[in-house]
Design an enzyme around this catalytic site. Structure first.
Site, PDB file in Angstrom:
ATOM      1  N   LYS A   1       1.000  -1.107  -0.007  1.00  0.00           N
ATOM      2  CA  LYS A   1       0.091   0.024   0.202  1.00  0.00           C
ATOM      3  C   LYS A   1       0.957   1.407  -0.130  1.00  0.00           C
ATOM      4  O   LYS A   1       0.602   2.135  -0.602  1.00  0.00           O
ATOM      5  CB  LYS A   1      -0.873  -0.033   1.195  1.00  0.00           C
ATOM      6  CG  LYS A   1      -1.997  -1.016   1.080  1.00  0.00           C
ATOM      7  CD  LYS A   1      -2.780  -1.053   2.331  1.00  0.00           C
ATOM      8  CE  LYS A   1      -1.923  -1.695   3.542  1.00  0.00           C
ATOM      9  NZ  LYS A   1      -1.517  -3.141   3.590  1.00  0.00           N
TER      10      LYS A   1
ATOM     11  N   LYS B   1       3.751   1.872  -1.275  1.00  0.00           N
ATOM     12  CA  LYS B   1       4.324   2.383  -2.565  1.00  0.00           C
ATOM     13  C   LYS B   1       3.175   2.679  -3.487  1.00  0.00           C
ATOM     14  O   LYS B   1       3.386   3.755  -4.062  1.00  0.00           O
ATOM     15  CB  LYS B   1       4.791   0.881  -3.274  1.00  0.00           C
ATOM     16  CG  LYS B   1       4.982   1.319  -4.734  1.00  0.00           C
ATOM     17  CD  LYS B   1       5.725   0.066  -5.314  1.00  0.00           C
ATOM     18  CE  LYS B   1       5.476   0.518  -7.003  1.00  0.00           C
ATOM     19  NZ  LYS B   1       6.039  -0.317  -7.918  1.00  0.00           N
TER      20      LYS B   1
ATOM     21  N   GLY C   1       3.644  -1.570   8.569  1.00  0.00           N
ATOM     22  CA  GLY C   1       5.233  -0.930   8.052  1.00  0.00           C
ATOM     23  C   GLY C   1       4.995  -0.563   6.690  1.00  0.00           C
ATOM     24  O   GLY C   1       4.738  -1.678   5.730  1.00  0.00           O
ATOM     25  N   HIS C   2       4.706   0.550   6.116  1.00  0.00           N
ATOM     26  CA  HIS C   2       4.620   0.757   4.863  1.00  0.00           C
ATOM     27  C   HIS C   2       6.173   1.206   4.060  1.00  0.00           C
ATOM     28  O   HIS C   2       6.666   2.354   4.593  1.00  0.00           O
ATOM     29  CB  HIS C   2       3.591   1.958   4.593  1.00  0.00           C
ATOM     30  CG  HIS C   2       2.121   1.498   5.184  1.00  0.00           C
ATOM     31  ND1 HIS C   2       1.136   2.384   5.060  1.00  0.00           N
ATOM     32  CD2 HIS C   2       1.672   0.417   5.336  1.00  0.00           C
ATOM     33  CE1 HIS C   2       0.074   1.791   5.501  1.00  0.00           C
ATOM     34  NE2 HIS C   2       0.440   0.371   5.790  1.00  0.00           N
TER      35      HIS C   2
ATOM     36  N   THR D   1       1.960  -7.802  16.848  1.00  0.00           N
ATOM     37  CA  THR D   1       3.316  -7.289  16.400  1.00  0.00           C
ATOM     38  C   THR D   1       3.808  -6.779  17.884  1.00  0.00           C
ATOM     39  O   THR D   1       4.959  -6.143  17.745  1.00  0.00           O
ATOM     40  CB  THR D   1       3.227  -5.880  15.581  1.00  0.00           C
ATOM     41  OG1 THR D   1       2.124  -4.966  16.091  1.00  0.00           O
ATOM     42  CG2 THR D   1       2.844  -6.517  14.350  1.00  0.00           C
TER      43      THR D   1
ATOM     44  N   ARG E   1     -13.952   3.176  26.885  1.00  0.00           N
ATOM     45  CA  ARG E   1     -14.027   4.418  27.122  1.00  0.00           C
ATOM     46  C   ARG E   1     -13.135   4.886  28.375  1.00  0.00           C
ATOM     47  O   ARG E   1     -13.385   5.721  29.080  1.00  0.00           O
ATOM     48  CB  ARG E   1     -15.672   4.727  27.343  1.00  0.00           C
ATOM     49  CG  ARG E   1     -16.358   4.435  25.996  1.00  0.00           C
ATOM     50  CD  ARG E   1     -18.047   4.303  26.629  1.00  0.00           C
ATOM     51  NE  ARG E   1     -18.177   3.023  27.109  1.00  0.00           N
ATOM     52  CZ  ARG E   1     -19.314   2.595  27.562  1.00  0.00           C
ATOM     53  NH1 ARG E   1     -20.427   3.288  27.437  1.00  0.00           N
ATOM     54  NH2 ARG E   1     -19.464   1.443  28.130  1.00  0.00           N
TER      55      ARG E   1
ATOM     56  N   GLN F   1      -2.910  -2.490   7.349  1.00  0.00           N
ATOM     57  CA  GLN F   1      -2.997  -3.842   7.269  1.00  0.00           C
ATOM     58  C   GLN F   1      -3.871  -4.386   6.254  1.00  0.00           C
ATOM     59  O   GLN F   1      -3.672  -3.849   4.872  1.00  0.00           O
ATOM     60  CB  GLN F   1      -4.008  -4.334   8.731  1.00  0.00           C
ATOM     61  CG  GLN F   1      -3.068  -4.394   9.820  1.00  0.00           C
ATOM     62  CD  GLN F   1      -2.610  -2.752  10.446  1.00  0.00           C
ATOM     63  OE1 GLN F   1      -3.716  -2.260  10.598  1.00  0.00           O
ATOM     64  NE2 GLN F   1      -1.570  -2.498  10.707  1.00  0.00           N
TER      65      GLN F   1
ATOM     66  N   ALA G   1       8.016  -5.739   7.606  1.00  0.00           N
ATOM     67  CA  ALA G   1       8.660  -4.279   7.847  1.00  0.00           C
ATOM     68  C   ALA G   1       8.558  -3.910   8.963  1.00  0.00           C
ATOM     69  O   ALA G   1       9.543  -2.933   9.577  1.00  0.00           O
ATOM     70  CB  ALA G   1       7.875  -3.422   6.842  1.00  0.00           C
ATOM     71  N   THR G   2       7.928  -4.194   9.947  1.00  0.00           N
ATOM     72  CA  THR G   2       7.720  -3.965  11.602  1.00  0.00           C
ATOM     73  C   THR G   2       8.606  -4.812  12.162  1.00  0.00           C
ATOM     74  O   THR G   2       9.376  -4.355  13.180  1.00  0.00           O
ATOM     75  CB  THR G   2       6.325  -3.646  11.846  1.00  0.00           C
ATOM     76  OG1 THR G   2       5.575  -2.796  10.944  1.00  0.00           O
ATOM     77  CG2 THR G   2       6.158  -3.408  13.183  1.00  0.00           C
TER      78      THR G   2
HETATM   79  P1  IMP Z   1      -1.472  -6.390  16.100  1.00  0.00           P
HETATM   80  O1  IMP Z   1      -2.193  -5.817  15.241  1.00  0.00           O
HETATM   81  O2  IMP Z   1      -0.065  -6.223  16.331  1.00  0.00           O
HETATM   82  O3  IMP Z   1      -2.250  -6.849  17.222  1.00  0.00           O
HETATM   83  O4  IMP Z   1      -1.239  -8.053  15.418  1.00  0.00           O
HETATM   84  C1  IMP Z   1      -2.406  -8.979  15.187  1.00  0.00           C
HETATM   85  C2  IMP Z   1      -2.245  -9.674  13.810  1.00  0.00           C
HETATM   86  O5  IMP Z   1      -2.184  -8.820  12.919  1.00  0.00           O
HETATM   87  C3  IMP Z   1      -0.990 -10.533  13.922  1.00  0.00           C
HETATM   88  O6  IMP Z   1      -1.149 -11.597  13.293  1.00  0.00           O
HETATM   89  C4  IMP Z   1      -0.013  -9.421  13.012  1.00  0.00           C
HETATM   90  O7  IMP Z   1       1.115 -10.184  12.387  1.00  0.00           O
HETATM   91  C5  IMP Z   1      -1.078  -8.853  12.074  1.00  0.00           C
HETATM   92  N1  IMP Z   1      -0.597  -7.751  11.528  1.00  0.00           N
HETATM   93  C6  IMP Z   1      -0.697  -6.420  12.171  1.00  0.00           C
HETATM   94  N2  IMP Z   1      -0.126  -5.352  11.374  1.00  0.00           N
HETATM   95  C7  IMP Z   1       0.186  -6.132  10.274  1.00  0.00           C
HETATM   96  C8  IMP Z   1       0.539  -5.476   9.103  1.00  0.00           C
HETATM   97  O8  IMP Z   1       0.845  -4.096   8.905  1.00  0.00           O
HETATM   98  N3  IMP Z   1       0.907  -6.248   8.235  1.00  0.00           N
HETATM   99  C9  IMP Z   1       0.729  -7.506   8.157  1.00  0.00           C
HETATM  100  N4  IMP Z   1       0.227  -8.063   9.464  1.00  0.00           N
HETATM  101  C10 IMP Z   1      -0.195  -7.290  10.030  1.00  0.00           C
END
Ligand code: IMP
Length: 423
Positions: free
Chosen positions: A16, A18, A40-41, A129, A143, A224, A299-300
């Site tokens: 996304k 890019k 991680g973009h 993550t 809340r 995501q 990327a993260t």
């Molecule tokens: P969280 O959002 O860090 O709680 O992770 C929940 C799930 O979403 C895990 O399986 C992560 O690996 C996945 N996830 C969260 N952010 C990303 C992203 O930007 N890319 C790919 N997977 C993600």
């Protein structure tokens, strides 16, 4: 003026960043609407790679304004690191980066709670993550959260202390071995909050409303992917926000009727990072080749991504939920050299062949049924025009377009801005 929307259609990491970067020159405002530093973009241009986590991907273009919307959760510590990186690159963001007062803050204890919750889950862990995303959204819906606008109040630290104390009791309740020094984490947090406060905090829904009245163009940038959506993803192995089109309305305050184009981004194959079902996952040489050639590492978090064939059942589901009007196919170059390509066109489910995504897609419930295609051997990475794409790739593209009934307008053949073919 309408709002266009850009979303990932798979489990994230579709590319996304890019595409936002490629499209930014067409827009006045780029607005992130959900997620946080779990994203991680990655952007590549002029031989340099840039990874953004919370800051919208339009930041490298001088003319665009970049808004962090109310639906985003911000970790001031990570945000500061992103700003520091921009400083080293002489990117002047002071006037072009604005933040919604209604965005929620990730506290150090949210991160600790994320870690404690995952550790307590053992084998059933989500594979988060560990950026504190889930606990922050829990406080938002519960809340109890602290918002960016609170930082303008004199007594916000009292609210902070009350919430952090509650979190500490919750961390103790998990009874897991977690090593941390909260004083150090808080010093870092409060210093980063001061940096955050140097940026403009705004009433972003009013800002966007006025911008639309003035004829400004807006691109809403998703993070995501649709299959990680809290409602429509592979729950509970999902993130904690609405990653799908409706999330742009709640995450920015734009009305459903103002959304025009919905750009759906997908990889020519599929990847997933973290736990959860993945029907077309490969455990063989083909999967290893995709991972190696596609550099499939998060990327993260740097974690290796799981790889598999394109899943058209899941892709169709994502297109329907989002109302996708244009598709963008990423990483087509990674499939060069495969003799045969497979696309999952339906599932075997409880003895029947189905072509919708059922409630449960665990391997014991779902077996993918594939259609095979001839591969191509040509290197695509230097190609710059649709007419030069190999015939076998065009057959693959035509098939996807006819199955989904949505045009594929961009084929990406490498990470660089320039490696983008418009159709
Ligand atoms: P969280 O959002 O860090 O709680 O992770 C929940 C799930 O979403 C895990 O399986 C992560 O690996 C996945 N996830 C969260 N952010 C990303 C992203 O930007 N890319 C790919 N997977 C993600």
């Amino acid at each position: 003026m309408a709002v266009d929307l850009l979303l990932g259609l798979q489990w994230g990491d579709e590319g996304k960043g890019k595409i936002v970067d490629v499209l930014t020159s067409n827009y006045d405002i780029i607005a992130r609407f959900q997620g946080g530093p779990n994203a991680g973009h990655t952007l590549v241009f002029n031989g340099m790679k840039h990874v953004l986590h919370t800051i919208p991907s339009g930041i490298f273009h001088e003319k665009s304004t970049n808004l962090v919307g109310n639906g985003v959760v911000i970790d001031p510590v990570i945000f500061k690191k992103e700003l520091d990186k921009l400083d080293t690159q002489n990117i002047d963001y002071k006037l072009s980066l604005i933040i919604s007062r209604k965005a929620h803050l990730i506290l150090p204890t949210h991160r600790l709670l994320d870690a404690a919750s995952e550790a307590a889950k053992g084998k059933a862990k989500i594979g988060s993550t560990l950026k504190g995303i889930g606990p922050t959204y829990m406080d938002k819906t519960g809340r109890n959260g602290i918002r960016v606008g609170d930082l303008e109040l004199d007594n916000w630290t009292e609210k902070y202390r009350a919430l952090a104390n509650k979190h500490q009791a919750m961390i103790d309740f998990y009874d897991v071995d977690l090593q941390y020094n909260l004083n150090e984490l808080e010093d870092e947090f409060f210093a980063a909050v001061e940096t955050l406060k140097s940026l403009a905090f705004i009433d972003s829904e009013a800002y966007l409303h006025n911008a639309q009245s003035e004829g400004k163009s807006i691109l809403a940038e998703g993070a995501q992917g649709s299959l990680l959506d809290i409602d429509f993803g592979t729950y509970p192995f999902v993130t904690s926000s609405n990653t799908t089109a409706a999330g742009a309305c709640t995450g920015l305050g734009v009305s459903p009727g103002s959304i025009k184009e919905v750009f759906g981004i997908f990889k020519a194959y599929t990847t997933r990072v973290g736990s959860g079902p993945f029907p077309t996952e490969l455990f063989d040489e083909d999967g290893e080749t995709m991972a190696r050639v596609g550099h499939e590492f998060g990327a993260t978090t740097g974690r290796p991504r799981r790889c598999g064939w394109l899943d058209l059942v899941a892709l169709r589901y994502a297109c329907q939920i989002n109302g996708v009007t244009q598709l963008m196919m990423m990483k087509a170059d990674v499939l060069s050299g495969f003799k045969t390509l497979k696309v999952c066109t339906s599932y075997r489910y409880k003895g029947q062949e189905i072509n919708h995504l059922p409630y449960n897609i665990e391997p014991e419930n779902v077996t993918p049924i594939y259609t095979e295609f001839h591969g191509w051997s040509e290197d695509l990475t230097q190609m710059d025009h649709a007419s030069t794409l190999p015939e076998a790739l065009m057959t693959y593209i035509d098939f996807l377009e006819s199955e989904l009934d949505i045009p594929i307008k961009i084929v990406s053949v490498g990470p660089d801005r320039k490696q983008t073919i418009f159709r």
